[in-house]
Design a protein around this motif. Structure first.
Motif, short mmCIF file in Angstrom:
data_model
loop_
_atom_site.label_atom_id
_atom_site.label_comp_id
_atom_site.label_asym_id
_atom_site.label_seq_id
_atom_site.Cartn_x
_atom_site.Cartn_y
_atom_site.Cartn_z
N SER A 30 47.02 51.51 5.05
CA SER A 30 46.17 51.25 3.89
C SER A 30 46.96 50.91 2.62
N PRO A 31 47.95 51.74 2.20
CA PRO A 31 48.67 51.37 0.98
C PRO A 31 49.48 50.08 1.13
N LEU A 32 49.89 49.77 2.36
CA LEU A 32 50.60 48.52 2.59
C LEU A 32 49.64 47.33 2.46
N ALA A 33 48.44 47.48 3.03
CA ALA A 33 47.44 46.42 2.92
C ALA A 33 47.04 46.20 1.46
N LEU A 34 46.94 47.29 0.71
CA LEU A 34 46.62 47.18 -0.72
C LEU A 34 47.67 46.37 -1.48
N ARG A 35 48.90 46.40 -1.00
CA ARG A 35 49.99 45.66 -1.64
C ARG A 35 50.12 44.23 -1.12
N GLY A 36 49.20 43.83 -0.22
CA GLY A 36 49.19 42.45 0.25
C GLY A 36 49.90 42.20 1.55
N TYR A 37 50.29 43.25 2.26
CA TYR A 37 50.94 43.07 3.56
C TYR A 37 49.88 42.75 4.62
N ASP A 38 50.28 41.98 5.61
CA ASP A 38 49.45 41.64 6.76
C ASP A 38 49.65 42.77 7.78
N THR A 39 48.68 43.68 7.89
CA THR A 39 48.87 44.90 8.67
C THR A 39 48.17 44.87 10.01
N VAL A 40 48.87 45.43 11.00
CA VAL A 40 48.35 45.63 12.34
C VAL A 40 48.69 47.06 12.72
N GLY A 41 47.76 47.76 13.33
CA GLY A 41 48.00 49.12 13.79
C GLY A 41 47.71 49.24 15.26
N VAL A 42 48.49 50.05 15.95
CA VAL A 42 48.28 50.33 17.37
C VAL A 42 48.16 51.83 17.54
N ASP A 43 47.15 52.24 18.29
CA ASP A 43 47.00 53.66 18.61
C ASP A 43 46.40 53.78 20.00
N ILE A 44 46.80 54.81 20.72
CA ILE A 44 46.30 55.02 22.07
C ILE A 44 44.84 55.48 22.07
N SER A 45 44.40 56.01 20.93
CA SER A 45 43.05 56.54 20.81
C SER A 45 42.06 55.48 20.33
N ALA A 46 41.03 55.23 21.13
CA ALA A 46 39.98 54.28 20.72
C ALA A 46 39.26 54.79 19.47
N THR A 47 39.08 56.09 19.38
CA THR A 47 38.42 56.68 18.21
C THR A 47 39.24 56.43 16.95
N ALA A 48 40.55 56.61 17.04
CA ALA A 48 41.41 56.38 15.87
C ALA A 48 41.32 54.93 15.40
#
Length: 160
Positions: A31-49
């Protein structure tokens, strides 16, 4: 996380660099990286997360993509496709060969000259209860007689 300090020190690439967060959870690090204009991708094993992360980004109007996947094997991500990789307190959850597999994937998807920032438990725990479950030889926290978390000393942190 000390993103402000890392940014001030020049350790972070300039936005809109591509960022991958390993173990993104609810997207709190992305989130803070996206707020600064970064193109963010996240990976998590949890579908809920992954759902939580998307739900956190939507009302804030942030751009981010979240993928349910295993950080030990990420064929859904292209080689050398990220300028910055951030460990969202995921690496210490991986033990033995799983840790090595994740680090191999980190090296594969990180662009040449890219930066990898790990946020990991290091060294023996401080709480007496946890310390009683700490295996100093293996540098792991035990739970029910089995290794549960990697808690390596700083010099041994990236050992597989």
């Amino acid at each position: 996380m000390g993103l402000v300090l890392l940014d001030r020190s020049g350790a972070l690439p300039q936005a809109p660099a591509r960022v991958l967060e390993l173990g993104c959870g609810n997207g709190a690090t992305s989130s803070p990286l996206a707020l600064r204009g970064y193109d963010t991708v996240g990976v998590d094993i949890s579908a809920t997360a992954v759902v939580w992360a998307g739900e956190a980004f939507a009302p804030a109007g942030l751009n981010g993509r979240f993928i349910q996947g295993d950080v030990r094997w990420m064929p859904f991500l292209a080689d050398a496709s990220f300028d910055l990789l951030v460990d969202g307190a995921c690496l210490h959850c991986l033990l033995g060969p799983d840790r090595g597999s994740c680090l191999s994937e980190v090296m594969r998807v990180l662009s040449p000259g890219g930066t990898f920032i790990a946020s990991s438990m290091c060294g023996p725990p401080r709480a007496p209860e946890a310390l009683s479950r700490y295996d100093r030889h293996g540098e792991v926290l035990m739970e029910d007689g089995e290794a549960h978390r990697t808690m390596r000393s700083l010099p041994n942190l990236c050992r597989s």
